[in-house]
Motif scaffolding. Structure first.
Motif, mmCIF file in Angstrom:
data_model
loop_
_atom_site.group_PDB
_atom_site.id
_atom_site.type_symbol
_atom_site.label_atom_id
_atom_site.label_comp_id
_atom_site.label_asym_id
_atom_site.label_seq_id
_atom_site.Cartn_x
_atom_site.Cartn_y
_atom_site.Cartn_z
ATOM 1 N N ARG A 52 29.201 25.298 -8.107
ATOM 2 C CA ARG A 52 29.680 26.457 -8.871
ATOM 3 C C ARG A 52 29.216 26.387 -10.316
ATOM 4 O O ARG A 52 29.623 27.185 -11.148
ATOM 5 C CB ARG A 52 31.207 26.518 -8.808
ATOM 6 C CG ARG A 52 31.694 26.939 -7.425
ATOM 7 C CD ARG A 52 33.176 26.730 -7.250
ATOM 8 N NE ARG A 52 33.529 26.916 -5.837
ATOM 9 C CZ ARG A 52 34.596 26.408 -5.255
ATOM 10 N NH1 ARG A 52 35.443 25.698 -5.970
ATOM 11 N NH2 ARG A 52 34.833 26.601 -3.983
ATOM 12 N N SER A 53 28.388 25.400 -10.629
ATOM 13 C CA SER A 53 27.908 25.279 -12.012
ATOM 14 C C SER A 53 27.077 26.494 -12.396
ATOM 15 O O SER A 53 26.271 26.990 -11.611
ATOM 16 C CB SER A 53 27.063 24.015 -12.166
ATOM 17 O OG SER A 53 26.524 23.956 -13.470
ATOM 18 N N MET A 178 27.888 12.010 -10.710
ATOM 19 C CA MET A 178 26.963 13.042 -11.190
ATOM 20 C C MET A 178 26.186 12.408 -12.312
ATOM 21 O O MET A 178 26.650 12.369 -13.439
ATOM 22 C CB MET A 178 27.718 14.268 -11.667
ATOM 23 C CG MET A 178 26.857 15.531 -11.741
ATOM 24 S SD MET A 178 25.337 15.406 -12.705
ATOM 25 C CE MET A 178 26.027 15.395 -14.336
ATOM 26 N N GLY A 220 34.548 13.482 -11.565
ATOM 27 C CA GLY A 220 34.923 14.826 -11.989
ATOM 28 C C GLY A 220 33.772 15.669 -12.493
ATOM 29 O O GLY A 220 33.968 16.804 -12.897
ATOM 30 N N ASP A 221 32.568 15.114 -12.472
ATOM 31 C CA ASP A 221 31.449 15.890 -12.993
ATOM 32 C C ASP A 221 30.661 16.564 -11.876
ATOM 33 O O ASP A 221 30.051 15.905 -11.042
ATOM 34 C CB ASP A 221 30.535 14.999 -13.843
ATOM 35 C CG ASP A 221 30.665 15.333 -15.316
ATOM 36 O OD1 ASP A 221 30.467 16.518 -15.658
ATOM 37 O OD2 ASP A 221 30.990 14.446 -16.099
ATOM 38 N N THR A 222 30.713 17.889 -11.857
ATOM 39 C CA THR A 222 29.946 18.686 -10.905
ATOM 40 C C THR A 222 28.486 18.685 -11.331
ATOM 41 O O THR A 222 28.190 18.793 -12.504
ATOM 42 C CB THR A 222 30.464 20.135 -10.931
ATOM 43 O OG1 THR A 222 31.845 20.108 -10.639
ATOM 44 C CG2 THR A 222 29.736 21.000 -9.934
ATOM 45 N N PRO A 224 24.514 20.307 -11.298
ATOM 46 C CA PRO A 224 23.894 21.632 -11.177
ATOM 47 C C PRO A 224 23.179 21.830 -9.845
ATOM 48 O O PRO A 224 22.663 22.896 -9.588
ATOM 49 C CB PRO A 224 22.874 21.648 -12.330
ATOM 50 C CG PRO A 224 23.186 20.481 -13.184
ATOM 51 C CD PRO A 224 23.862 19.472 -12.317
ATOM 52 N N SER B 300 34.852 13.972 -20.278
ATOM 53 C CA SER B 300 33.832 13.669 -19.266
ATOM 54 C C SER B 300 33.499 12.175 -19.246
ATOM 55 O O SER B 300 33.031 11.608 -20.230
ATOM 56 C CB SER B 300 32.554 14.475 -19.537
ATOM 57 O OG SER B 300 31.473 13.903 -18.822
ATOM 58 N N TYR B 301 33.722 11.548 -18.101
ATOM 59 C CA TYR B 301 33.392 10.128 -17.938
ATOM 60 C C TYR B 301 31.914 9.867 -18.271
ATOM 61 O O TYR B 301 31.574 8.900 -18.924
ATOM 62 C CB TYR B 301 33.594 9.689 -16.479
ATOM 63 C CG TYR B 301 35.016 9.540 -16.023
ATOM 64 C CD1 TYR B 301 35.555 8.278 -15.811
ATOM 65 C CD2 TYR B 301 35.815 10.636 -15.757
ATOM 66 C CE1 TYR B 301 36.856 8.119 -15.353
ATOM 67 C CE2 TYR B 301 37.118 10.489 -15.293
ATOM 68 C CZ TYR B 301 37.639 9.225 -15.103
ATOM 69 O OH TYR B 301 38.917 9.080 -14.652
ATOM 70 N N LEU B 302 31.050 10.764 -17.771
ATOM 71 C CA LEU B 302 29.617 10.532 -17.929
ATOM 72 C C LEU B 302 29.199 10.671 -19.374
ATOM 73 O O LEU B 302 28.408 9.885 -19.887
ATOM 74 C CB LEU B 302 28.842 11.516 -17.051
ATOM 75 C CG LEU B 302 28.892 11.167 -15.569
ATOM 76 C CD1 LEU B 302 28.353 12.320 -14.742
ATOM 77 C CD2 LEU B 302 28.083 9.900 -15.305
ATOM 78 N N ALA B 319 25.546 19.618 -18.093
ATOM 79 C CA ALA B 319 26.264 19.651 -16.819
ATOM 80 C C ALA B 319 27.725 20.068 -17.023
ATOM 81 O O ALA B 319 28.271 20.835 -16.232
ATOM 82 C CB ALA B 319 26.186 18.301 -16.125
ATOM 83 N N VAL B 320 28.348 19.575 -18.085
ATOM 84 C CA VAL B 320 29.736 19.960 -18.368
ATOM 85 C C VAL B 320 29.795 21.444 -18.739
ATOM 86 O O VAL B 320 30.668 22.179 -18.265
ATOM 87 C CB VAL B 320 30.347 19.105 -19.504
ATOM 88 C CG1 VAL B 320 31.752 19.594 -19.836
ATOM 89 C CG2 VAL B 320 30.383 17.633 -19.096
ATOM 90 N N VAL B 321 28.860 21.888 -19.555
ATOM 91 C CA VAL B 321 28.805 23.305 -19.924
ATOM 92 C C VAL B 321 28.677 24.152 -18.659
ATOM 93 O O VAL B 321 29.401 25.130 -18.464
ATOM 94 C CB VAL B 321 27.619 23.580 -20.879
ATOM 95 C CG1 VAL B 321 27.460 25.079 -21.113
ATOM 96 C CG2 VAL B 321 27.818 22.844 -22.197
ATOM 97 N N GLY B 322 27.807 23.734 -17.770
ATOM 98 C CA GLY B 322 27.552 24.497 -16.555
ATOM 99 C C GLY B 322 28.763 24.592 -15.647
ATOM 100 O O GLY B 322 29.062 25.643 -15.092
ATOM 101 N N ARG B 323 29.493 23.479 -15.505
ATOM 102 C CA ARG B 323 30.624 23.493 -14.586
ATOM 103 C C ARG B 323 31.904 24.018 -15.219
ATOM 104 O O ARG B 323 32.906 24.187 -14.544
ATOM 105 C CB ARG B 323 30.873 22.083 -14.051
ATOM 106 C CG ARG B 323 31.512 21.112 -15.030
ATOM 107 C CD ARG B 323 31.868 19.788 -14.345
ATOM 108 N NE ARG B 323 31.961 18.680 -15.266
ATOM 109 C CZ ARG B 323 33.093 18.256 -15.830
ATOM 110 N NH1 ARG B 323 34.216 18.897 -15.609
ATOM 111 N NH2 ARG B 323 33.087 17.219 -16.639
ATOM 112 N N SER B 324 31.877 24.250 -16.545
ATOM 113 C CA SER B 324 33.105 24.592 -17.269
ATOM 114 C C SER B 324 33.687 25.938 -16.866
ATOM 115 O O SER B 324 34.881 26.169 -17.007
ATOM 116 C CB SER B 324 32.831 24.605 -18.773
ATOM 117 O OG SER B 324 31.948 25.680 -19.084
#
Lengths: 398, 398
Positions: A52-53, A178, A220-222, A224, B300-302, B319-324
């Motif tokens: 869903r990214s 991720m 927790g990191d999705t 792309p 974010s862990y990563l 990646a965080v921006v994308g999944r947010s």
């Protein structure tokens, strides 16, 4: 629960072939395979679920576009470069990789999907990939090498198969975090020799993914590029399975069980993980509440650290429940850790902390929370947080 | 930004006294102080902001009940036992602790609030606390010992003061993770000698907390005891500050600046942290989107691992921006790391990774994301994730 055969794989169902080669793109890990093809000997119905990214990889756009026109019957996967954040050229490269693979497999280019996993922001090394493609031998026993070729930071391949009626469903997946640069995107590929009506296939698959891969969390990191594909080629004969078909529910249950098995394999192999955690939330007002709490529990730094240390730290579970915002009855909330009731009536119980700590050293730790307000439930999976996770993700440089 | 004096504290403003003692409850850390009182020589207006956790500690219920009836002018704080998940007895103990402190300070019991921080599920050791209470000396220079007594896993006290017009605002806070057994609840205590109208005080304080303590994250875990209190005693004279008062905006800005200063001190002292990260999101469609992305980035862990390793890993930010799920224009999104543009036009830039990695070894790392769709913005703070965090939270047993 249908019995999952851990020795099964994507070519266990009739009418599928697979193979892999080493193109020299994935420069880490064992078993140097980084390019793989899975193809059906017959036309397929195809179902797909994507990340869903908002910032997704080229492969997502390509597969969406192809499947909007006609079902696919194969997929080419490369590991080492994710072809994400690569713009127009990334799209062209992805289409070209699929075209090359389709030519090699002898199917129309439109019926070959593509998945890429690895570093973000790099272009696909088309010469290397194109050079290795002809060496791929597609065969009936190619499932295990397909499963190895799609790995990135995974420490082991993840495959399984399950039977229902006269049919087989096989599958392989990869993913252990991720990760960039080793973008450990979650990819899952499933196959079945059952004939399944297309709309029903997509509905059942979306639900199975929602109850399995979407309830797994390593960090927790999705990504792309997250993608799950299911090919149904009907090679084992019979009437198409749809709602009302005598095997409809068996198919749905078997597919779900295989997806759950594979999802748990991902959690178990989470980066730095030493144990699998299964989270079950019951007594929720809604399924959304139950799923939300499962996801919050599975991503809590403190809870993951406590499980790593085999610390029966119910307070960290209670704290997540408290901050989750889900509907609950404080007096009725119960928390069970490895089968031991540790919290009820808004108070800790008088449990034996040493015995419970010993139980938590098992390879699987079960955490159950009952919210005491309804009958909705959800189960999900995660893993403990170890210093190795930090080392893998901090000490490795891009 | 108003200049924050790091040598200031809760008794910097006129008319406040504080003191501390060791009751033998907090058995770890340096500077063995674990019981403290802060009191105003004059009646106060009082503002309070509490945790949103549904499973909150006894102190939250007690303070809410007291402040619903009349303003308070003092608070007693104990460290080592949080008095959370302790039911009716916890409430009785909390009221009794406040009564004892009020008697010692010479104010009505109803005007003494109470905060407890430490292990969950244990009762307050009332004999020890009551025994130590008489030894507390309340004096004008008691701020620093108050700041030390409220610490749990904090490695250092956190205090500051700021001036506006003829007035002073002082404050101290504690917290470095939401930890059980060393429940490192976030507690913040602020004082001012300005006269402030009650409703205005609460509005301005709630906003300041929202822009500071509520945008700090060490590990994303909210505690059941989080509390921020602000006492305004008017000891420096003048007309009550309210909307329209010539100093209203200066008061608001000064209070916010002090809260931000203290919040950053918490992030900087996060468990196992080696550097502070400042996250700024601009170009958002709404403030809610900007705040949501700040919170996702800071947990974010990563990303936290990458900052620990000084790895200029823009892919983890993207990646965080994308999944947010926040509204964005992919082509317009920009990402800056330590002042260097690393991502724009859906593509990484050609930055010098070695130079950027060197810049990331500073004690403060700045991450900026522009979403390219609006004009809303937010800034928040976090810290890197180190193996020490895991060690602190996994290897310590309850």
């Amino acid at each position: 629960m249908a019995a999952v055969d851990p020795a099964g794989h994507v070519t266990s169902p009739a009418g599928f072939r697979a193979g892999a080669a080493f193109a020299g793109v994935k420069t880490y890990g064992d078993g140097k395979l980084d390019l793989a093809i899975l193809v059906s000997d017959y036309p397929c119905m195809t179902a797909a679920v994507y990340t869903r990214s908002r910032l997704h990889a080229a492969s997502i756009d390509i597969n969406r576009a192809k499947l909007a026109v006609r079902p696919a019957r194969g997929v080419v996967v490369n590991a080492g470069v994710a072809n994400a954040s690569t713009g127009e050229r990334g799209l062209r490269d992805g289409y070209e990789l699929a075209r090359l693979a389709a030519g090699h497999a002898g199917i129309p280019a439109e019926e070959m999907l593509v998945c890429s996993t690895g570093v973000i922001g790099h272009f696909l090394p088309m010469e290397k990939l194109g050079g290795a493609m002809p060496s791929i031998v597609l065969h009936r026993d190619g499932g295990p090498e397909f499963a190895r070729a799609i790995m990135t930071t995974d420490t082991r391949p993840k495959s399984g198969a399950v039977r229902f009626g006269p049919y087989t469903i096989g599958g392989s997946c990869k993913g252990s975090g991720m990760i960039h640069p080793n973008m450990a995107t979650m990819l899952a590929f499933l196959t079945t020799d059952a004939p399944v009506e297309g709309v029903f296939l997509q509905q059942v698959f979306a639900k199975a993914v929602d109850d399995s891969f979407n309830l797994v969390s390593v960090d927790g990191d999705t990504s792309p590029s997250d993608t799950a594909l299911l090919f149904a080629n009907g090679a084992a004969g019979g009437d198409p399975i749809r709602l009302g078909h005598p095997l409809a529910w068996e198919f749905e249950a078997a597919l779900r069980d295989l997806c759950v098995y594979l999802a748990k394999e991902i959690a178990r192999d989470g980066e730095g993980a030493t144990r699998l955690i299964e989270f079950t939330v019951t007594g929720a007002a809604t399924v959304e509440d139950a799923r939300k709490l499962v996801r919050l529990l599975s991503t809590s730094y403190l809870l993951k650290s406590a499980v790593h240390g085999a610390d029966p730290n119910w307070g960290r579970i209670a704290a997540v429940v408290g901050r989750s915002g889900v509907d609950l009855n404080e007096e009725a909330v119960t928390i069970d850790l490895c089968g031991t009731r540790v919290f009820e009536r808004a108070r800790p119980t008088a449990f034996d902390a040493d015995a419970l700590s010993a139980a938590m050293r098992a390879s699987e730790v079960e955490i159950r929370v009952d919210l005491g307000v309804g009958s909705a439930a959800a189960t999900g999976w995660g893993c403990d947080l170890s210093a190795d996770y930090v080392a893998i993700n901090a000490d490795y440089h891009t």
